[in-house]
Design a protein around this motif. Structure first.
Motif, PDB file in Angstrom:
ATOM      1  N   SER A 361     108.329  92.814 -44.958  1.00  0.00           N
ATOM      2  CA  SER A 361     108.666  93.994 -44.162  1.00  0.00           C
ATOM      3  C   SER A 361     107.540  95.014 -44.197  1.00  0.00           C
ATOM      4  CB  SER A 361     109.965  94.611 -44.679  1.00  0.00           C
ATOM      5  OG  SER A 361     110.334  95.739 -43.919  1.00  0.00           O
ATOM      6  N   LEU A 362     106.982  95.233 -45.381  1.00  0.00           N
ATOM      7  CA  LEU A 362     105.876  96.181 -45.503  1.00  0.00           C
ATOM      8  C   LEU A 362     104.638  95.677 -44.765  1.00  0.00           C
ATOM      9  CD1 LEU A 362     106.239  97.176 -49.279  1.00  0.00           C
ATOM     10  CD2 LEU A 362     106.746  98.605 -47.290  1.00  0.00           C
ATOM     11  N   PHE A 363     104.372  94.376 -44.855  1.00  0.00           N
ATOM     12  CA  PHE A 363     103.201  93.831 -44.159  1.00  0.00           C
ATOM     13  C   PHE A 363     103.299  94.044 -42.652  1.00  0.00           C
ATOM     14  CE2 PHE A 363     101.015  90.179 -42.139  1.00  0.00           C
ATOM     15  CZ  PHE A 363      99.722  90.496 -42.506  1.00  0.00           C
ATOM     16  N   ASP A 364     104.510  94.008 -42.099  1.00  0.00           N
ATOM     17  CA  ASP A 364     104.704  94.224 -40.664  1.00  0.00           C
ATOM     18  C   ASP A 364     104.326  95.637 -40.223  1.00  0.00           C
ATOM     19  OD1 ASP A 364     105.491  91.668 -40.132  1.00  0.00           O
ATOM     20  OD2 ASP A 364     107.642  92.080 -40.173  1.00  0.00           O
ATOM     21  N   ILE A 365     104.184  96.555 -41.182  1.00  0.00           N
ATOM     22  CA  ILE A 365     103.777  97.919 -40.832  1.00  0.00           C
ATOM     23  C   ILE A 365     102.393  97.919 -40.193  1.00  0.00           C
ATOM     24  CG2 ILE A 365     103.145 100.177 -41.807  1.00  0.00           C
ATOM     25  CD1 ILE A 365     105.406  99.868 -43.785  1.00  0.00           C
ATOM     26  N   SER A 366     101.550  96.958 -40.564  1.00  0.00           N
ATOM     27  CA  SER A 366     100.203  96.896 -39.974  1.00  0.00           C
ATOM     28  C   SER A 366     100.283  96.743 -38.467  1.00  0.00           C
ATOM     29  CB  SER A 366      99.405  95.748 -40.592  1.00  0.00           C
ATOM     30  OG  SER A 366     100.088  94.513 -40.418  1.00  0.00           O
ATOM     31  N   LEU A 367     101.224  95.940 -37.985  1.00  0.00           N
ATOM     32  CA  LEU A 367     101.402  95.776 -36.545  1.00  0.00           C
ATOM     33  C   LEU A 367     101.973  97.048 -35.919  1.00  0.00           C
ATOM     34  CD1 LEU A 367     101.370  94.050 -34.002  1.00  0.00           C
ATOM     35  CD2 LEU A 367     103.578  93.089 -34.693  1.00  0.00           C
ATOM     36  N   SER A 368     102.901  97.703 -36.601  1.00  0.00           N
ATOM     37  CA  SER A 368     103.480  98.943 -36.074  1.00  0.00           C
ATOM     38  C   SER A 368     102.429 100.036 -35.939  1.00  0.00           C
ATOM     39  CB  SER A 368     104.620  99.425 -36.985  1.00  0.00           C
ATOM     40  OG  SER A 368     105.683  98.502 -37.010  1.00  0.00           O
ATOM     41  N   VAL A 369     101.558 100.145 -36.930  1.00  0.00           N
ATOM     42  CA  VAL A 369     100.486 101.147 -36.859  1.00  0.00           C
ATOM     43  C   VAL A 369      99.560 100.855 -35.693  1.00  0.00           C
ATOM     44  CG1 VAL A 369      98.467 102.084 -38.064  1.00  0.00           C
ATOM     45  CG2 VAL A 369     100.584 101.666 -39.323  1.00  0.00           C
ATOM     46  N   ALA A 370      99.231  99.582 -35.495  1.00  0.00           N
ATOM     47  CA  ALA A 370      98.363  99.204 -34.370  1.00  0.00           C
ATOM     48  C   ALA A 370      99.032  99.513 -33.040  1.00  0.00           C
ATOM     49  CB  ALA A 370      98.011  97.723 -34.464  1.00  0.00           C
ATOM     50  N   LYS A 371     100.345  99.249 -32.929  1.00  0.00           N
ATOM     51  CA  LYS A 371     101.062  99.549 -31.693  1.00  0.00           C
ATOM     52  C   LYS A 371     101.048 101.039 -31.384  1.00  0.00           C
ATOM     53  CE  LYS A 371     104.377  95.711 -31.467  1.00  0.00           C
ATOM     54  NZ  LYS A 371     105.812  95.339 -31.533  1.00  0.00           N
ATOM     55  N   MET A 372     101.133 101.861 -32.418  1.00  0.00           N
ATOM     56  CA  MET A 372     101.184 103.310 -32.224  1.00  0.00           C
ATOM     57  C   MET A 372      99.823 103.901 -31.869  1.00  0.00           C
ATOM     58  SD  MET A 372     103.713 104.656 -35.229  1.00  0.00           S
ATOM     59  CE  MET A 372     103.104 106.310 -34.910  1.00  0.00           C
ATOM     60  N   THR A 373      98.765 103.369 -32.473  1.00  0.00           N
ATOM     61  CA  THR A 373      97.453 104.006 -32.357  1.00  0.00           C
ATOM     62  C   THR A 373      96.533 103.369 -31.324  1.00  0.00           C
ATOM     63  OG1 THR A 373      96.608 102.621 -34.168  1.00  0.00           O
ATOM     64  CG2 THR A 373      97.532 104.769 -34.750  1.00  0.00           C
ATOM     65  N   ALA A 374      96.536 102.032 -31.260  1.00  0.00           N
ATOM     66  CA  ALA A 374      95.530 101.339 -30.453  1.00  0.00           C
ATOM     67  C   ALA A 374      95.588 101.662 -28.964  1.00  0.00           C
ATOM     68  CB  ALA A 374      95.635  99.829 -30.678  1.00  0.00           C
ATOM     69  N   PRO A 375      96.755 101.645 -28.310  1.00  0.00           N
ATOM     70  CA  PRO A 375      96.761 101.942 -26.870  1.00  0.00           C
ATOM     71  C   PRO A 375      96.255 103.343 -26.544  1.00  0.00           C
ATOM     72  CG  PRO A 375      98.789 100.847 -27.503  1.00  0.00           C
ATOM     73  CD  PRO A 375      98.087 101.206 -28.778  1.00  0.00           C
ATOM     74  N   VAL A 376      96.674 104.337 -27.347  1.00  0.00           N
ATOM     75  CA  VAL A 376      96.265 105.721 -27.071  1.00  0.00           C
ATOM     76  C   VAL A 376      94.781 105.912 -27.344  1.00  0.00           C
ATOM     77  CG1 VAL A 376      96.602 108.129 -27.715  1.00  0.00           C
ATOM     78  CG2 VAL A 376      98.569 106.603 -27.571  1.00  0.00           C
ATOM     79  N   LEU A 377      94.334 105.520 -28.542  1.00  0.00           N
ATOM     80  CA  LEU A 377      92.917 105.685 -28.883  1.00  0.00           C
ATOM     81  C   LEU A 377      92.030 104.849 -27.977  1.00  0.00           C
ATOM     82  CD1 LEU A 377      93.090 105.618 -32.801  1.00  0.00           C
ATOM     83  CD2 LEU A 377      92.814 107.611 -31.310  1.00  0.00           C
ATOM     84  N   GLY A 378      92.456 103.628 -27.684  1.00  0.00           N
ATOM     85  CA  GLY A 378      91.656 102.757 -26.831  1.00  0.00           C
ATOM     86  C   GLY A 378      91.476 103.318 -25.436  1.00  0.00           C
ATOM     87  N   SER A 379      92.561 103.842 -24.851  1.00  0.00           N
ATOM     88  CA  SER A 379      92.462 104.400 -23.501  1.00  0.00           C
ATOM     89  C   SER A 379      91.593 105.657 -23.484  1.00  0.00           C
ATOM     90  CB  SER A 379      93.854 104.713 -22.960  1.00  0.00           C
ATOM     91  OG  SER A 379      94.530 105.638 -23.794  1.00  0.00           O
ATOM     92  N   MET A 380      91.685 106.477 -24.551  1.00  0.00           N
ATOM     93  CA  MET A 380      90.862 107.688 -24.621  1.00  0.00           C
ATOM     94  C   MET A 380      89.380 107.341 -24.693  1.00  0.00           C
ATOM     95  SD  MET A 380      93.181 110.002 -27.225  1.00  0.00           S
ATOM     96  CE  MET A 380      91.850 111.193 -27.452  1.00  0.00           C
ATOM     97  N   VAL A 381      89.029 106.395 -25.556  1.00  0.00           N
ATOM     98  CA  VAL A 381      87.621 105.998 -25.699  1.00  0.00           C
ATOM     99  C   VAL A 381      87.123 105.341 -24.419  1.00  0.00           C
ATOM    100  CG1 VAL A 381      86.022 104.506 -26.960  1.00  0.00           C
ATOM    101  CG2 VAL A 381      87.789 105.759 -28.199  1.00  0.00           C
ATOM    102  N   LEU A 382      87.958 104.506 -23.799  1.00  0.00           N
ATOM    103  CA  LEU A 382      87.553 103.823 -22.578  1.00  0.00           C
ATOM    104  C   LEU A 382      87.267 104.822 -21.456  1.00  0.00           C
ATOM    105  CD1 LEU A 382      87.167 101.103 -21.097  1.00  0.00           C
ATOM    106  CD2 LEU A 382      89.598 101.206 -20.493  1.00  0.00           C
ATOM    107  N   VAL A 383      88.136 105.802 -21.296  1.00  0.00           N
ATOM    108  CA  VAL A 383      87.968 106.785 -20.217  1.00  0.00           C
ATOM    109  C   VAL A 383      86.774 107.695 -20.486  1.00  0.00           C
ATOM    110  CG1 VAL A 383      89.028 108.772 -19.096  1.00  0.00           C
ATOM    111  CG2 VAL A 383      90.394 106.727 -19.547  1.00  0.00           C
TER     112      VAL A 383
END
Length: 428
Positions: A361-383
């Motif tokens: 369950s704790l290991f799955d947090i890595s995916l949750s953190v990526a879901k929360m951060t990657a789309p927002v940060l990725g779109s900001m850097v891309l733009v």
């Protein structure tokens, strides 16, 4: 009488196929196969539903795109905190009660979606559905760990990865057909799968939680690098170092179409082709690649996996030509097949039997953190800075994380750590 050559040939071929199927079936524990079929059916209906939720809420309920997207993102945010203790439930009460009652609760929530007529209904129902499902996945992984010997767990987790990719390949196509025929069928289909899950667990899945497990006298030796930092520090570090790998996957599902739009006219066709090709390759090659790499040490698998991710990022950022992107997708596919099943196997080795579900369950947090951060940060850097900055930055981050992950895994599985990696054995 002489035998018909064609009939004899068909008999021989059918015999070979039958023997092969029997060998594959007997190679894995029956519980592993139960979870394979349940995961596949669940992922098919899940990938039927989630890609079209935003469309459903905007077209059928008149919601704004932002409000509809929020209904999908909000459960992921809460789930990250829920996972901190979700695994404790099956560690305390057993795997079977969780695997049985969670689908029954999900059936109620998915049935409610069929009759929901307000956006806030979906906020509530999707959140509850996501939270209870976070009880299910660590119990499932812990049960596989309970019944599968350590040297065979990578195969078992890889088999589950095949089921997920079958769902990812077939689900969206079936979702299109269901949405055009009757959108509520999507929710009904997943609700039916939850009932099937509960029924199969009731009849086919016994309790497997270990009882009276003795804790090793020297779980962490005096010479361990983690001495004094807490018994869970290696897991926490593993989680942090896995986040960049999942950030790559999240870019595929968020910013990738926007980036391809800047490079190609027919970007949607190219995006769809790349995604479909990746799913098919994983389904076909997952088990052969897993068996081929089974004798590799875990640190070698981690090194190769992160190196392929670095190559993937560099190819996308600096050589965005179609055939180069096909090679990049091959790099990602190999990473998906090599790295993630082995990381789950490493977690199974790190976890004391009393806290297996908690560790997953704790290991799955890595995916949750990526879901929360990657789309927002990725779109900001891309733009703001473009694709080279986005994928070049990912490559640097993955390189650093990969080096640290190799060192971590080497020390966690070293003889001094008390978690020595066992030599693999071939079965069947």
């Amino acid at each position: 009488m002489t035998k018909n050559p064609k009939s004899s040939f068909r008999t021989n071929v059918s015999g070979v196929i039958r023997d092969t199927v029997m060998k594959v079936r007997d190679r894995y524990h029956p519980i592993v196969w139960v979870h394979f079929w349940l995961t596949m059916s669940r992922c098919i209906t899940g990938f039927m539903m989630y890609p079209y939720l935003v469309v459903y809420m905007t077209e059928q309920l008149g919601a704004s795109v932002v409000a509809a997207a929020g209904a999908i993102s909000f459960p992921s945010f809460l789930s990250m905190f829920f996972k901190l203790w979700a695994g404790n439930v099956s560690d305390r009460f057993g795997r079977r009660p969780v695997l049985l009652f969670v689908p029954m609760l999900q059936f109620l929530m998915l049935t409610g979606m069929m009759f929901a007529n307000e956006v806030w209904h979906f906020y509530v129902l999707l959140t509850l559905n996501g939270l209870v499902f976070n009880l299910y996945t660590p119990a499932e992984s812990a049960q596989i760990t309970d019944v599968v010997p350590e040297q065979e767990r990578t195969e078992a987790f890889a088999l589950n990865n095949v089921a997920i990719n079958i769902g990812a390949t077939l689900g969206p196509l079936l979702g299109i057909a269901a949405y055009h025929f009757n959108p509520t069928l999507i929710f009904g289909g997943e609700a039916a799968v939850t009932l099937l899950t509960a029924a199969l667990v009731y009849f086919k899945v016994p309790e497997t939680k270990p009882d009276h497990v003795e804790k090793p006298a020297e779980q962490v030796s005096k010479g361990s690098v983690f001495r004094g930092l807490g018994s869970h520090f290696p897991l926490l570090l593993l989680i942090v170092l896995t986040v960049p790998a999942f950030m790559v996957e999240m870019q595929m599902n968020s910013t990738m179409p926007l980036y391809l739009k800047t490079q190609f006219v027919d970007y949607l066709f190219i995006y769809g082709t790349l995604r479909t090709t990746t799913g098919i390759l994983t389904v076909v090659l997952q088990m052969p690649v897993t068996l081929w790499s089974k004798k590799w040490q875990a640190k070698r698998v981690v090194l190769v996996g992160y190196s392929l991710l670095v190559a993937y990022s560099l190819f996308y950022g600096f050589t965005p030509f179609f055939w180069i992107l096909v090679i990049a997708e091959a790099c990602w596919t190999l990473t998906d097949m090599l790295l993630f099943p082995r990381l789950k196997q490493i977690v199974s080795v790190m976890a004391d039997p009393k806290v297996r579900a908690r560790y997953f369950s704790l290991f799955d947090i890595s995916l949750s953190v990526a879901k929360m951060t990657a789309p927002v940060l990725g779109s900001m850097v891309l733009v703001q800075y473009g694709g080279k900055a986005l994928f070049g930055g990912l490559a640097v981050l993955l390189l650093l994380a990969g080096v640290c992950q190799v060192i971590l895994v080497s020390r966690v599985l070293s003889p001094d750590s008390g978690k020595k990696e066992q030599a693999p054995e071939m079965t069947g």
